[in-house]
Structures are given as C-alpha cells and as structure tokens.
Design a protein around this motif. Sequence first.
Motif, PDB file in Angstrom:
ATOM      1  N   ALA A 268      48.416  30.965  32.107  1.00 42.12           N
ATOM      2  CA  ALA A 268      49.587  30.645  32.919  1.00 42.12           C
ATOM      3  C   ALA A 268      49.143  29.789  34.099  1.00 42.12           C
ATOM      4  N   CYS A 269      50.125  29.171  34.742  1.00 42.41           N
ATOM      5  CA  CYS A 269      49.817  28.359  35.907  1.00 42.41           C
ATOM      6  C   CYS A 269      49.422  29.264  37.072  1.00 42.41           C
ATOM      7  N   LEU A 270      48.465  28.789  37.859  1.00 38.17           N
ATOM      8  CA  LEU A 270      47.930  29.600  38.958  1.00 38.17           C
ATOM      9  C   LEU A 270      49.033  30.134  39.863  1.00 38.17           C
ATOM     10  N   GLU A 271      50.026  29.269  40.198  1.00 40.60           N
ATOM     11  CA  GLU A 271      51.010  29.694  41.189  1.00 40.60           C
ATOM     12  C   GLU A 271      51.894  30.830  40.686  1.00 40.60           C
ATOM     13  N   SER A 272      52.032  30.988  39.344  1.00 44.88           N
ATOM     14  CA  SER A 272      52.869  32.104  38.884  1.00 44.88           C
ATOM     15  C   SER A 272      52.091  33.406  38.777  1.00 44.88           C
ATOM     16  N   VAL A 273      50.754  33.348  38.643  1.00 44.30           N
ATOM     17  CA  VAL A 273      50.017  34.599  38.428  1.00 44.30           C
ATOM     18  C   VAL A 273      48.948  34.860  39.488  1.00 44.30           C
ATOM     19  N   ALA A 274      49.005  34.108  40.604  1.00 42.33           N
ATOM     20  CA  ALA A 274      47.954  34.244  41.622  1.00 42.33           C
ATOM     21  C   ALA A 274      47.765  35.702  42.050  1.00 42.33           C
ATOM     22  N   ALA A 275      48.872  36.442  42.097  1.00 38.84           N
ATOM     23  CA  ALA A 275      48.794  37.817  42.609  1.00 38.84           C
ATOM     24  C   ALA A 275      48.007  38.736  41.681  1.00 38.84           C
ATOM     25  N   LEU A 276      47.849  38.336  40.403  1.00 39.08           N
ATOM     26  CA  LEU A 276      47.187  39.221  39.446  1.00 39.08           C
ATOM     27  C   LEU A 276      45.675  39.056  39.429  1.00 39.08           C
ATOM     28  N   LEU A 277      45.182  37.905  39.893  1.00 39.16           N
ATOM     29  CA  LEU A 277      43.781  37.554  39.667  1.00 39.16           C
ATOM     30  C   LEU A 277      42.854  38.332  40.587  1.00 39.16           C
ATOM     31  N   GLU A 278      41.597  38.453  40.116  1.00 41.40           N
ATOM     32  CA  GLU A 278      40.581  39.080  40.955  1.00 41.40           C
ATOM     33  C   GLU A 278      40.100  38.111  42.022  1.00 41.40           C
ATOM     34  N   ALA A 279      39.924  36.870  41.632  1.00 41.91           N
ATOM     35  CA  ALA A 279      39.564  35.793  42.549  1.00 41.91           C
ATOM     36  C   ALA A 279      40.233  34.533  42.004  1.00 41.91           C
ATOM     37  N   PRO A 280      40.462  33.517  42.842  1.00 44.47           N
ATOM     38  CA  PRO A 280      41.267  32.377  42.398  1.00 44.47           C
ATOM     39  C   PRO A 280      40.732  31.717  41.137  1.00 44.47           C
ATOM     40  N   ASP A 281      39.417  31.702  40.933  1.00 40.93           N
ATOM     41  CA  ASP A 281      38.887  30.984  39.791  1.00 40.93           C
ATOM     42  C   ASP A 281      38.335  31.921  38.739  1.00 40.93           C
ATOM     43  N   LYS A 282      38.684  33.190  38.841  1.00 37.64           N
ATOM     44  CA  LYS A 282      38.084  34.147  37.939  1.00 37.64           C
ATOM     45  C   LYS A 282      39.110  34.650  36.946  1.00 37.64           C
ATOM     46  N   ALA A 283      38.717  34.645  35.675  1.00 37.48           N
ATOM     47  CA  ALA A 283      39.595  35.193  34.652  1.00 37.48           C
ATOM     48  C   ALA A 283      39.679  36.706  34.845  1.00 37.48           C
ATOM     49  N   THR A 284      40.855  37.246  34.528  1.00 38.42           N
ATOM     50  CA  THR A 284      41.119  38.635  34.861  1.00 38.42           C
ATOM     51  C   THR A 284      41.645  39.354  33.626  1.00 38.42           C
ATOM     52  N   HIS A 285      41.264  40.605  33.471  1.00 41.47           N
ATOM     53  CA  HIS A 285      41.722  41.388  32.321  1.00 41.47           C
ATOM     54  C   HIS A 285      43.137  41.891  32.570  1.00 41.47           C
ATOM     55  N   VAL A 286      43.974  41.709  31.567  1.00 36.78           N
ATOM     56  CA  VAL A 286      45.388  42.082  31.723  1.00 36.78           C
ATOM     57  C   VAL A 286      45.874  42.778  30.462  1.00 36.78           C
ATOM     58  N   LYS A 287      47.032  43.403  30.611  1.00 39.09           N
ATOM     59  CA  LYS A 287      47.734  43.880  29.416  1.00 39.09           C
ATOM     60  C   LYS A 287      49.086  43.193  29.360  1.00 39.09           C
ATOM     61  N   LEU A 288      49.617  43.130  28.154  1.00 39.03           N
ATOM     62  CA  LEU A 288      50.821  42.343  27.924  1.00 39.03           C
ATOM     63  C   LEU A 288      51.824  43.205  27.169  1.00 39.03           C
ATOM     64  N   SER A 289      53.070  43.155  27.606  1.00 34.91           N
ATOM     65  CA  SER A 289      54.089  43.885  26.847  1.00 34.91           C
ATOM     66  C   SER A 289      55.414  43.170  26.977  1.00 34.91           C
ATOM     67  N   ARG A 290      56.305  43.439  26.007  1.00 31.99           N
ATOM     68  CA  ARG A 290      57.667  42.890  26.137  1.00 31.99           C
ATOM     69  C   ARG A 290      58.397  43.622  27.237  1.00 31.99           C
ATOM     70  N   SER A 291      59.204  42.918  27.990  1.00 30.47           N
ATOM     71  CA  SER A 291      59.950  43.633  29.019  1.00 30.47           C
ATOM     72  C   SER A 291      61.436  43.635  28.683  1.00 30.47           C
TER      73      SER A 291
END
Lengths: 833, 156
Positions: free
Chosen positions: A810-833
């Motif tokens: 995703a684009c940085l500006e939509s998921v910035a709050a989820l990341l560990e650091a701005p340039d670091k890939a982060t582990h996530v889970k995904l589900s339908r909402s």
Amino acid sequence: MEVLVNVTIDGQQVSVRAGTTILDAAKQLGIPIPTFCYYAKLVGIGACRMCLVEVEKMRGLQTACTTKVQEGMVVRTNTPEVVQTRQGMLEFLLTNHPLDCPICDKGGECDLQDQVFQFGGTVSRYVEEKRHKAKAKPLGPFVMKDEERCILCRRCIRFLEEWPGDPELDAFERGRNTVVDTFYGRPLTSPFSGNVIDLCPVGALTSIPFRFKARSWELKRTPSICTLCGAGCNLTLDAKANRLLRAVGRENPDVNDEWLCDRGRFGQDYVRSDQRLTSPLIRKDGQLQPATWDEALAFAARRIQDIAQTANPDVVAAVGSARASNEANYLLQKWARAVVGTNNVDFAGRPADGFAPLSSVTAPLRAGVVVLLGVDPLGDAPMVDLWIRRAALTKGTRVVAIGPKRPVVSRYGVWLGCRPGTESAVLAALLHLLARDERVQAPAKADLAGWTKDYAPDRVAEATGVSVQALKQAADFLAAKGSPLVLYGGGADLSPVRDLLALLGGEAGYLAPKPNAWGALLMGVAPDRYPGGASVEDAKARDSFGKQWDARLSPRKGLALADMLAGCREGIVQAMLVVESDLVREHPAAAEALRTLRFLVVVDQFLTATAELADVVLPSAAPSETDGTFLNLAKRLQRAAQATYPPKGVRPAWRVIADLVDAAQGKDKKRGAESHWDYETAAEIWREITRGVPVCRECTYETIGTAGWQPESAAEKVKPVPFAVEYPVAPEGYPLTLAAGQALFPKATPARYSPALAPVLWGDVLLVHPKDAEGRGIKTGDAVRVASARGAVELKARLTDEVVPGCVWACLESVAALLEAPDKATHVKLSRS
Amino acid sequence: MSIVNAVKGFYQILKAMAVTLKYFFTKPLTVQYPKEKIRLYPRFRGRHELQRRPDGLELCVGCGLCAAICPARAIYVEAAENTDEARYSATERYAGLYEINYTRCIFCGFCEEACPTGALKLGNEFALARASRGDLVMGKETLLQPATPHAIILED
C-alpha cells in the motif's frame, strides 16, 4: 575516427560528420528549413514533406530530415521550386485543418500558424467543405484530442514508442480518414503522456487541465524546477493574473532532457487548491480558529519560550522537511540552535549514513544493468524511470528488480519477487552466482565466493520466495553487461551493494523520493551536524557558527526524529516546530506522539493530518510562490523561482521562521544591523548559507541560474566486507508482510491537493496477491482490514500478481500508522471487514 | 499721431463687435444636453457592445485577441468551456469573464478590428461617467447586447 564530408548548402560550404542529415547540416549554417514531423529527439520519418529541398543530381525533391549528406552534395533550399512546393504543402495541410485558431489552445505557439505565416501562400483555393472528425475527445485524464486539427506528423506516436516505451498511440484508417488514436479506444495511461501535448505541432493534442485557461501570449513564464519528487526536473511555470496555470518541460540534458512526468506536469496546480490555508490558526477551546499573524506569532513564540525556560532548551524540537527549500531548512536549524539553544533538529526521510547520491538523474544511460533494490522509480522519481526506459530501448540496458512489488521497468529485465526485508539476501544470492561466474574479473572475487557460500540460490529461494531461474537470469545479465547502477530506498542495507560494486564496478545511489532530502541534510537539519556537515561536537565549528549567529551553541548531540517522537510520550520533548512536513502521513507513531506534546506549531500550505493536531498553524507559501534552492537526488543545486505571489495572508516558510524570532524578541527590539534575522529576500539567506557551507562558497543565485549547478564530488572507493543477512521471522498471528511505497500519483502532501490529479490519485488501495486473497474470501474492491501490532486501517483490496504471495502493498500515506519504522516492512494480518 | 491711433483703435473695436453681432443673430451651436439629444457621426466610437447571433448565442468565443491588441491594456478575458447544459456560444469556448476597464480604454477601436467573429463593436454610448472607479470596469452583464432578455433560442 569520425569521417567528415563537405556539402554545399545555398552556396555555403560546411564540413559535417558523415551520417548527418541535410537538415542538421543546414542548422549548423543557420539556414532555416521548415519542418513538422521532424523533432531532434525523435527518429526522423519524413512524413510531412515540409522539409523538401533540392539536391543536385537527385531526381525530385528530397526530405532534408531523413536524407544523409554525402561528399560533394550540393543542396538548395530556396529555389522557386522548393518555395512553391512548401506553399503547396501548407495549402494541402490547410485544406483539412480547421481555422479555429481563436478557440485553439495552441494558438500563438503553433508550428502550423508560424510556418504558414513565414512560408505559406496568401490565399487558399480550397472552397469546398472541410473534412469533419471528432473534436474534443479526451485521451485519458490529461490529454484532449481534436482529430480535425491533426496533421499526422506522428510525433506523439514516436515519442511514446521511443522514450517511455509505451506504444499506446497509433494511426488508424487510411488517407484523409487517418486518425491518431489509442487501441480499442482505451485511455492513454503512460505516466509520461503529457509530453505529447508539448510535442504536438498543432492543437490536436492539448492539455485538459489547461483547457481554455489562457492564451499563450498572456502567460508570465518563469524558468523553475519541479518539487514533486527528488529528480528536480526543469520546467517553466506559466501564470496568468497571479494564477499558476501550467507547467511545460524545459530543456536540461543533465536532468530531464525536456520531458516531464504527468505528476510534475499536472500536479503543480496544488497551489491553486481551495484547501490552501490563508490565515494562521490558533487552537482555542479545542478548535483551530483563524487568528492574525501578530497574534499567532506572539503566542507561538511566547509558549515555546516559556516551555524552554521552565524546563530546558532540549525539550524543544524542530522538524524540517525534505519538501522545503534550503533557505527554510537553514533558518529552521538556526532557530533551534541559536535562538532556542538545542540540537534537536531532524527531518523525515534523512539519508542514512553511507547513503550516496546518484551521479546524475541520467545515470541509467551509462549503466549496463539497473538494479532496483526494493524501490520503484516510477513512484519515487519518475524521471529516473524514464531514463531507465530510454536506456533499455536505445542501449539494451537490462533491469534487475529486487523487491516485493513488480516495477513497470522490470519488463526490460527480470523481477526477483521476494518477501519484504529479504532484498539483501537476494542480492547475496546474486553475489554467490557472480563470484562463481567466470565472466566476472575482480580482485575481490575469491573473498566474496567464500563470504557468500551460505547464500546458494536454492537456499535463498526457499527463505525469500524468489525463483531460482529468475536469480540465474539476473546473474547472467549482470555478468554479461557489467557496470550496474544500484538504486536503493530509505531502509536499504548497503553491505551487499558494496560487494556488488567491488565485483562489477558501476555505482549505487539513494533514490530520494523528496525534492530536497540532500539539501536539508546539507543545511544541518540533523541532530549531530551543522550546515556543511561539521559535527556539533567539533568545538571549532561550534565557535565559528556561534560567532556567525551571535549565540552560545549547545555542544550536546540532539535527538533524531524517531527519538523525538518516542520522547514526546515521556516528556523529553514537550514543544515542537514542524515545517512543511506531514509527519502523521509518513512516520509511524507520529500521530499519538504529537498528541502528547504540550505545544505543537506546524508551518504548512495545507491543514495536513499533522497540522490538525497543532496548537498553532502558520500558512506557508509553496515553492512556486517564493524563491528557494533545492538539492536533487544527484545533489544538483537548482533554483525554484517565484512564479506567482503567495495568496493573501500567506508567507514563505523562511519568513515565518524569521518572524517567529522577531516576535520572540518583542516589538521593542529595533530592527537594524545588529539583528541576524532581518531577511528581505531568500537570496539574502542563501548568501549567509554560502558563508558557512564550504561546498556552496562560490555559488550565488546568479551562478545557479536556470540550469542549476552540480558540485564536483569524488566517487567513493568501495571495499568489500563480510556481511550476514537476517531473515525476518513472522510473529504468531501476523502471517503477511506489509510493504509501503509511493505511487506515481500519491495521496501524499502536496499531490493530494492537486485538482488536476484528483481523478487519478492512488486511493486507499491495498495490493493483495490472489493466493493470499483466496483463503480469506477477498475479491477486488472489497473493504479489507489490515492490522499490525500497532493498529489497524481499512483499505480497498485489489488482487494483482504485481506483489509476491505473502506480501501486501500500500502507499505509505495510507498505512504509515501500521509500520514499525518508515522504511521497514511490517508483519500484518488481513481480513475482510 | 494720437488721433490716427484713436481712429485705428475705433475701427478695430467695430470690426470685433461685428463678429459678435453676427453670432448674436445666428442659431446657437450649444446643445441643451441632456434635454436635447446629441447628433453623432456614424463612425463615432463609444462604449463596446458584445453582439449576439440571431439565435441568441453570443458571438464572442473568448479568444482574447482584443485583449492582446489593446494598447491601453483595458480588456481582460477569461475563457470557459461550453457544455450541453449551459451553452453560451456556438463553438466549444466562450468568454466566461469579459471585462473592459473604461478608466483605461482610449476608444481606438483596435479591438473591434482584431475580433475574428465580429462580436465586438464600439457603439454610440458615450455617457460613461460613474460615481466610482470600480463601476468603470464593465463586464458582460453591461456589454452584451441586447442586455435583456438573456433568452437563448436553442436548435430543435
């Protein structure tokens, strides 16, 4: 050795290189030959017959743009036959070209108008009804087509084929019914489509955002640069009645040749957005309310002073910006160091230690292989993308893309799709293969073969998800072509890159996505460095700057941005001044950290997500509304010139900072020679900068001029060192990895405020591989919830094989709050909402 | 000598009074404006009028050539695009904003000559005095002829 041939044109002798066309030879003599289809940067096709000339001993007239000169050739360009033929050609063109010049946006800068005026006859013998075709037919979101006006020169078709390699346009039908169109009427989607507007010699392709906005002669034209990415393309900003209406490419062979990407060409109109801030805001009763400048400046200055005095100066922090000019960044760090007395200055996207700039924006032209290490130049610096495409099309340059998302340019090579965070391991596997390839000759080869023995392709393939076959193909490109250009992003691990360069030569550079990342760093917007790079712990530098700024400077290193944000919650940082940086949309944890501050001042053009949290918001001018200098991703110093005045009630960021100092010192202070904050223009600040920064010492606004200035820099000698790669391990419950990047039309500040880009902006979209979607029952368009340990956001899913399985993008500006650091890939889970 | 001068002087007075008397008995040129109408020559250049087509559409397409030729820079034009719902002129483009600043205009008539569609004519209106400078910048609502009604006759 080049062979010279002698030709005579209109009685004048000239010696030119063999293979030169008659047209180019005539140009050297200053003899004008009219053309339509000819364009110096496109392959000549001789389609328009406007350049016909007489060549002795050749039957009939010859096209000057395609006929090569030969020894002893005698050419005449002004015989009665040639003149009459030109008039005939123009009369033919005008039989079907509508004379709607008064309503045509090209009127005034039209090749056909100019040439009919110069070379045409006076009357038309054609009295019949003209041919009628479609008028005002949009070709995609930016280009408007008028088929009646087209003279079939094919410049647009050839540009898209020869430069971006997006052959989306072609000529359909035959004879007088020929039309230029896209295949099956699809919209024109090339990221460089806007260039066909400049190339069109008539008004057949015009700009939709600029449609009917102004006539060409009414425009005030300002040579400037684009500040929407790190490339710093040269352009001309055209304004009418103090409104910035369009941007047109400006020639600079060292940067953008003369092309622009669609983001740069059409995105500049964010300055005209109706969401611009035009008055300072102060938070009263929990709401941001308009205030006067005097009120806001005095309030902000007093509060910061109070907080600094009750605690200590180090609870105040200043955040500069890679979006702001050198002048604003310089004044910001001068404010923090000389007025507040702290070294807490930093900015988001600061190039890490060891990062190097590119040698030039055009560096891909000199590379054998372009290695993209987790970056997509189409989003980060579209002009670099164009140069990669051009290099691939004209020089056979190959692309090796390593990363979780497939860049468009990987069509000129191979995409090594791997899970985010494993790019270094993939590069290590390539080194493993190269160190054992007999085509590679390098002194360090034996060492490297030993160091990389743990990175056999099949083992790395298993750990990273890359395919062994693709690895072998990439290694083959590198071994065969050599001289790689490695482009990396913010979080890159450089140790394997160094080894690659030691093995194959070539260069590596940081693909800075913001217009002034290197400039902000050079201006000393860093917790440990003064302008020019001297350490804050260096007593000599501290004395020298202390004397220049008339202040006692702190000898302690300041906090870096991540530490500042972490310190907010603990009260280590209590007040912050943020200049033109939308931290909330680009830095994880910024939102919650800024909320805990006692006092936050934001200077920006818009009420960004960061400004919404502020106690005082001060509106600042855009780069096109004030003067300023920027250092692009190749450390080329260029000037963004003032094209319009800022809206009423808006001040340039540098003036806002200077006014803040004045407000702090109180009204009774006499403005005079003793003040260091009396700046009338940005040029005065630049003169002060040159006194403190040795690299810029000789450099003034005049020497930068409109072409920019590239300081000499010696290439660093690289030495291979052993390295170890760590594979990221997914924690329990978070099976996917989220990678964040930048889109061509990002929803980031300031592009998100551009009216012209609004229809094409990258929405809150999440790219999901079909394999990952299958088990979760997700389809394209579904609303999905992505959650990391830090939080969750809701996005729209798009299923695509552009990402590797196991990774969402995703684009940085939509998921910035989820990341560990701005340039670091982060582990996530995904589900339908 | 003094007698000769006196006779000469008396003769001059008589000559002058004869002129006065002559005009005393001729019809006066003074017009009792505004009670009486002023007679204008056919090519008198007064305030501009933007013409319409017989079907009511505006002739002006907002090309800005009048503004380009204007030696006093009195004209400002901003074009806009016609849509099917709101059609002002016959082509794609019309003048969204058309302003003439009569504090600057010198009534030279170049604009009328430059106009490619014959939309701009200098009319006979000369009484242009206004109470404020702002009122002397006149827009389409004043210049467009006939000013009322704004009826637009659409094709079948």
